[in-house]
Motif scaffolding. Structure first.
Motif, mmCIF file in Angstrom:
data_model
loop_
_atom_site.group_PDB
_atom_site.id
_atom_site.type_symbol
_atom_site.label_atom_id
_atom_site.label_comp_id
_atom_site.label_asym_id
_atom_site.label_seq_id
_atom_site.Cartn_x
_atom_site.Cartn_y
_atom_site.Cartn_z
ATOM 1 N N HIS A 80 0.839 -1.193 0.000
ATOM 2 C CA HIS A 80 0.000 0.000 0.000
ATOM 3 C C HIS A 80 0.880 1.250 0.000
ATOM 4 C CE1 HIS A 80 -2.799 -3.074 1.368
ATOM 5 N NE2 HIS A 80 -3.763 -2.290 0.922
ATOM 6 N N GLY A 81 0.343 2.321 -0.533
ATOM 7 C CA GLY A 81 1.088 3.584 -0.529
ATOM 8 C C GLY A 81 1.867 3.793 -1.810
ATOM 9 N N VAL A 82 1.808 2.802 -2.720
ATOM 10 C CA VAL A 82 2.441 2.944 -4.031
ATOM 11 C C VAL A 82 1.323 3.050 -5.063
ATOM 12 C CG1 VAL A 82 3.906 1.834 -5.759
ATOM 13 C CG2 VAL A 82 4.449 1.594 -3.321
ATOM 14 N N PRO A 83 1.263 4.080 -5.862
ATOM 15 C CA PRO A 83 2.241 5.147 -5.971
ATOM 16 C C PRO A 83 1.911 6.392 -5.134
ATOM 17 C CG PRO A 83 0.724 5.300 -7.803
ATOM 18 C CD PRO A 83 0.247 4.153 -6.945
ATOM 19 N N GLY A 84 0.827 6.375 -4.350
ATOM 20 C CA GLY A 84 0.385 7.594 -3.661
ATOM 21 C C GLY A 84 1.487 8.286 -2.879
ATOM 22 N N LEU A 85 2.091 7.558 -1.936
ATOM 23 C CA LEU A 85 3.133 8.183 -1.116
ATOM 24 C C LEU A 85 4.390 8.469 -1.925
ATOM 25 C CD1 LEU A 85 2.688 6.063 2.140
ATOM 26 C CD2 LEU A 85 1.971 8.426 1.743
ATOM 27 N N GLY A 141 -3.232 -2.695 -2.490
ATOM 28 C CA GLY A 141 -1.777 -2.776 -2.504
ATOM 29 C C GLY A 141 -1.257 -3.121 -3.887
ATOM 30 N N ILE A 142 -0.016 -2.766 -4.139
ATOM 31 C CA ILE A 142 0.612 -3.052 -5.425
ATOM 32 C C ILE A 142 1.501 -4.286 -5.276
ATOM 33 C CG2 ILE A 142 2.213 -2.181 -7.177
ATOM 34 C CD1 ILE A 142 -0.402 -0.714 -7.262
ATOM 35 N N PRO A 185 -3.387 9.023 0.540
ATOM 36 C CA PRO A 185 -2.538 8.464 -0.512
ATOM 37 C C PRO A 185 -2.052 7.051 -0.196
ATOM 38 C CG PRO A 185 -1.801 10.668 0.131
ATOM 39 C CD PRO A 185 -2.814 10.232 1.132
ATOM 40 N N ALA A 186 -2.136 6.641 1.053
ATOM 41 C CA ALA A 186 -1.672 5.294 1.393
ATOM 42 C C ALA A 186 -2.802 4.273 1.307
ATOM 43 C CB ALA A 186 -1.068 5.280 2.787
#
Lengths: 342, 342
Positions: free
Chosen positions: A262-267, B260-261, B255-256
């Motif tokens: 999680h957090g990819v790509p946001g962060l 998940g990626i 953003p998190a």
């Protein structure tokens, strides 16, 4: 054609179904084959124990799959004790994929003659693949600046401990993550880490925030997964994540499997992060220069060499099983034979 | 104190609970306040319509939260029609956070006087934030080389269409992803994209592989999520992923959050990928140089300007609702008033 020389070997006998156990291996005793033209006979001195060894038993990695009944594969430092028209002098010290055995016959192109710049064990640890991985991953990919915070996972491991020491050397704050309070005390008391946090603690999140009061500028990722997610949330603006193959690459049969991050790509966007994967082989042209620097830092005691040497080929299976359970501190290796007499 | 001038406004009236509808807005008619010292009176000419507008209605972004009853926020190109001790000449063209209204009073520091280098609409599109985002994200972060393949998502959008055109200009193969066959035909026939793929097609995966027979070297990510995962699997060794804020940053309150990626960090390591987030503001010092280059490429027809101009302030709500549904091709903006007479 064989020689009279007997060769103790450890075979990869049975594909493990779950956690690796000693049942996967069998001891064998073989004759050493005669040399053909262009071959060298190597005596194994030190055998590297790596998470990668486990992955090879599952096939489908960057290396050829290992088949049941073959000698267990492994990277080693060896002495050339015989050769046939290779131009490699007897007595040379070489690195080779010698496997878990006392002797191996190799084509000349399968061995690399080593310049010996320190104790042989150093060439397996800080001056070897794991030390160079720390060097290039931190200095070329992570690029910490004075006063920044460097966080490293698997921090007591062969690569991680060197990452933290190099970070300190570059004027950064070094924070380690391990799964043991004993390891953490060692990192702080013996290696000069500024802080170390146990990911098994229920207070891990709070502990980590306390250990990194100014956030994280460089995260050297040896593990991926939830620890990477946690690091992502702690990264500062313009932070860098050096993605290292040591565990996340080798210990899975499908690098795209596992839980999502999680957090990819946001962060990555909001914090302008750079996440970069690397493999030490990509920097091969610069290894000699890096080794020279590392030799200097060892001599000046800026870097302490942390090694975990298990004595005797027969203990290689337990050495690997223990490594996978996180038993080791520093670079784990098996001493198969004595250093050459000098 | 107010003036006799009437000011038509669109208010952010009700926080939307799900998909944005016109109910969220209300039209108002207000008097224009008198100027205080250090203020300018701006006449709105062009209003930028962005996914970010939607995010502001949820609060918790990089911008101050928008409250119900306030004039809807928006970025605009305006003409200064009055000023009081600001040193900004009447008649100046400026960019400002003018909001969805015909007139706005701004402190002098809240406006930026624009050098006008082309039609005003160009300053909202290719020469504006979205064009510069494409320029810096592709050329500074993605850094495509001749013969490489550049993949871009939201490819018919304000940023994406410029990314593809710049990729072609740099000698790379440009492949776009959109949600519409009509948009894809436009990208290929009008803008010179080498291929374009519809992510809504059941054969999307196969289509994408066919469109990128040599894999992907640079992925310009406007969307995150499953498309990012798919791109990760298609990346070549040493590939670069430019993580752009345009959608993934603005259109989420956390953003998190989100799925998940997978493949991070596994594929990042094995393929030595660099994933890097950026925000165009970070490159502000180099904007003038970039604008000059873009002006040149527009003049030489190397870059076609793709704009989607909706006429009339009252249509701003539908322009935004449509943008969020993916209706636009190129940079969407609302014309609120005429260009100044020259």
């Amino acid at each position: 054609m064989t020689t009279a020389l007997r060769n103790r070997q450890i075979l990869y006998a049975h594909r493990p179904t779950g956690t690796l156990t000693a049942d996967a291996f069998e001891v064998a005793d073989a004759a050493v084959p005669s040399l053909q033209e262009g071959e060298v006979l190597c005596r194994t001195i030190l055998l590297s124990i790596d998470a990668a060894n486990r992955a090879w038993m599952q096939g489908r990695t960057y290396r050829d799959e290992l088949h049941e009944g073959e000698v267990m594969a492994g990277f080693a430092i060896c002495e050339v004790i015989d050769e046939r028209d290779t131009g490699i002098p007897v007595g040379s010290l070489v690195t080779a994929e010698a496997g878990w055995q006392e002797y191996s016959v190799q084509p000349a192109r399968g061995v690399n003659v080593m310049p010996v710049l320190g104790p042989l064990t150093h060439h397996m640890s800080v001056l070897g693949i794991t030390g160079l991985t720390a060097y290039f991953g931190l200095l070329r990919v992570g690029r910490p600046r004075t006063g920044e915070t460097v966080l490293v996972s698997a921090a007591a491991g062969a690569t991680g401990n060197v990452v933290g020491q190099l970070a300190r050397l570059k004027g950064a704050r070094a924070v380690g993550i391990t799964g043991s309070d004993t390891k953490n005390a060692f990192l702080i008391d013996e290696l000069g880490f500024d802080a170390a946090v146990n990911y098994r603690s229920p207070a891990f999140g709070d502990d980590l925030r306390r250990a990194c009061p100014d956030g994280v500028d460089v995260y050297f990722d040896n593990v991926g997964g939830p620890t990477l997610e946690r690091a992502l949330r702690m990264m500062n603006m313009g932070g860098r994540i050096a993605c290292c193959g040591a565990v996340s690459q080798y210990d899975t049969s499908d690098p795209a499997a596992g839980g999502g991050i999680h957090g990819v790509p946001g962060l990555v966007v909001t914090k302008r992060l750079r996440m970069e994967g690397f493999i030490v082989i990509d920097f091969a042209a610069d290894w000699p220069e890096a080794v020279q620097q590392l030799v200097g830092w060892i001599a000046s005691s800026d870097i302490k060499v942390v090694e975990d040497v298990v004595d005797g080929l027969d203990r290689a299976p337990e050495a690997l099983i223990g490594l996978l359970a996180g038993d080791n501190v520093g670079k784990r290796m098996v001493r198969v034979g004595p250093d050459p007499e000098s």
